[in-house]
Design a protein around this motif. Structure first.
Motif, short mmCIF file in Angstrom:
data_model
loop_
_atom_site.label_atom_id
_atom_site.label_comp_id
_atom_site.label_asym_id
_atom_site.label_seq_id
_atom_site.Cartn_x
_atom_site.Cartn_y
_atom_site.Cartn_z
N MET A 74 -34.35 22.83 -29.95
CA MET A 74 -34.61 22.76 -28.51
C MET A 74 -34.59 24.17 -27.93
O MET A 74 -33.90 25.05 -28.43
CB MET A 74 -33.51 21.94 -27.83
CG MET A 74 -33.58 20.45 -28.08
SD MET A 74 -34.65 19.67 -26.87
CE MET A 74 -34.19 17.95 -27.12
N THR A 78 -32.74 24.28 -22.33
CA THR A 78 -32.68 22.82 -22.36
C THR A 78 -31.46 22.34 -23.13
O THR A 78 -30.74 21.43 -22.70
CB THR A 78 -33.96 22.25 -23.02
OG1 THR A 78 -35.09 22.70 -22.28
CG2 THR A 78 -33.93 20.73 -23.04
N ARG A 81 -28.30 22.90 -21.11
CA ARG A 81 -28.15 21.93 -20.02
C ARG A 81 -27.74 20.56 -20.56
O ARG A 81 -26.91 19.86 -19.96
CB ARG A 81 -29.45 21.83 -19.22
CG ARG A 81 -29.70 23.04 -18.33
CD ARG A 81 -30.79 22.77 -17.30
NE ARG A 81 -30.90 23.87 -16.37
CZ ARG A 81 -31.75 24.88 -16.50
NH1 ARG A 81 -32.58 24.91 -17.52
NH2 ARG A 81 -31.79 25.86 -15.61
N ASN A 82 -28.31 20.18 -21.70
CA ASN A 82 -27.88 18.92 -22.33
C ASN A 82 -26.39 18.95 -22.64
O ASN A 82 -25.66 17.99 -22.41
CB ASN A 82 -28.67 18.68 -23.62
CG ASN A 82 -30.12 18.31 -23.37
OD1 ASN A 82 -30.48 17.86 -22.28
ND2 ASN A 82 -30.96 18.47 -24.39
N SER A 287 -34.18 30.75 -21.47
CA SER A 287 -35.42 30.05 -21.84
C SER A 287 -36.13 30.72 -23.00
O SER A 287 -37.13 30.20 -23.50
CB SER A 287 -36.36 29.99 -20.63
OG SER A 287 -35.76 29.29 -19.57
#
Length: 336
Positions: A74, A78, A81-82, A287
């Motif tokens: 991932m 992301t 944040r998960n 990112s």
């Protein structure tokens, strides 16, 4: 912070050193073609790589593999944040447990103080009067061989302007090789000279964090003896409770650890000290954008981007950009 320190932080997120190495390898290009190739690349066994991949999948750090290939990593933002969402749910559960435990401390202490007058085989002892309590604290500190853990909050006795339980000689156990951890209630920092004094202790090796609404004061030595100071520090006849009973100590030690996990290191950069440009930069960093792409988006020179990233990594106590992304996400610094 060295690699070992970062591995420890990664483990606190629910993942181990193997998972960190495997995830970073999956982010690299080109990615090894198989689990066997990945294991050889990292110097791990295939079983350890397989276990790490399973754990990463459970924490939603990877997409499922296509065919017989390796899972796809991932994007760091992301994945982080998960992980934050998962930890938020866990923290809500732990906060409920902590609140229940916190509410029990004063009640249990009051019940014991009402019935205990002399040391007994149960390991419960009362110490009455400021001088006697101070002497007992001093003897506990001298007896420590491995670790001292403290929770410190107001009110403080007028005769003890530096507050209890953070005595002036707290750095002495550190010099003997004892690990000393202190959580101070934010309210206590408003007392004259207290923040400066804590800063001096931090320089001498005392690990200090700041929390809010601490449930109680306490001193725990070597995870075997805990002293609960009197609730009314201004009362010269008030009593402290010294607990060496295993059942009660097994509740007080986890109480400290729960508060410690939620507190912030003293001197840490706080959310309100991070600018919107910093937040945007950290979000792009998490990112996976390259320096040149970040510079174009921010309309600044690439060297300026690198200087800002270096400054933010220092503020986050991170050695790598990925570590900085994790720390920023955990502190809620990412934009969006």
């Amino acid at each position: 912070m060295g690699r070992t320190g970062w591995d420890t932080q990664w483990q606190a997120l629910g993942l181990g050193a193997d998972e960190l190495r495997v995830y970073e390898a999956l982010l690299d290009v080109p990615v090894p073609a198989s689990r066997t190739a990945l294991a050889q690349h990292l110097g791990l066994t295939v079983r350890r790589v397989t276990n790490a991949l399973d754990h990463l999948a459970e924490r939603r750090f990877t997409h499922p593999a296509r065919g017989a290939g390796l899972p796809v990593a991932m994007a760091p933002a992301t994945a982080l944040r998960n992980l934050i969402h998962l930890h938020q749910a866990e923290l809500l559960h732990r906060s409920a447990e902590l609140e229940e435990l916190s509410g029990s401390v004063d009640r249990i202490a009051a019940q014991l103080l009402s019935s205990v007058h002399t040391p007994r085989a149960t390991g419960i002892e009362t110490v009455r009067g400021g001088a006697a309590i101070a002497a007992r604290v001093a003897s506990l500190l001298v007896s420590a061989s491995e670790e001292i853990a403290l929770l410190d909050r107001p009110p403080y006795a007028s005769s003890e302007p530096d507050g209890m339980p953070v005595p002036l000689d707290m750095a002495e156990p550190v010099r003997r090789g004892v690990r000393v951890r202190v959580v101070v209630d934010r309210e206590g920092l408003s007392f004259h000279g207290r923040a400066r004094g804590l800063g001096d202790l931090a320089v001498q090796g005392v690990q200090i964090r700041v929390g809010t609404d601490l449930p109680t004061k306490l001193i725990t030595v070597d995870r075997r003896v805990t002293l609960l100071p009197p609730t009314d520090a201004a009362d010269p006849t008030a009593s402290a409770l010294v607990v060496s009973d295993a059942l009660l100590s097994n509740a007080l030690v986890p109480l400290f650890e729960s508060v410690w996990e939620r507190a912030l290191p003293i001197g840490s950069v706080t959310h309100d000290q991070i600018t919107e440009e910093d937040r945007e930069l950290l979000t792009m960093l998490a990112s996976g954008l390259k320096d040149e792409a970040m510079a174009r988006r921010l309309d600044i020179h690439v060297h300026t981007v690198r200087r800002r990233i270096t400054r933010l990594m220092q503020a986050l106590n991170a050695e790598t950009r990925f570590q900085a992304g994790v720390q920023a996400a955990l502190r809620g610094w990412l934009a969006g």
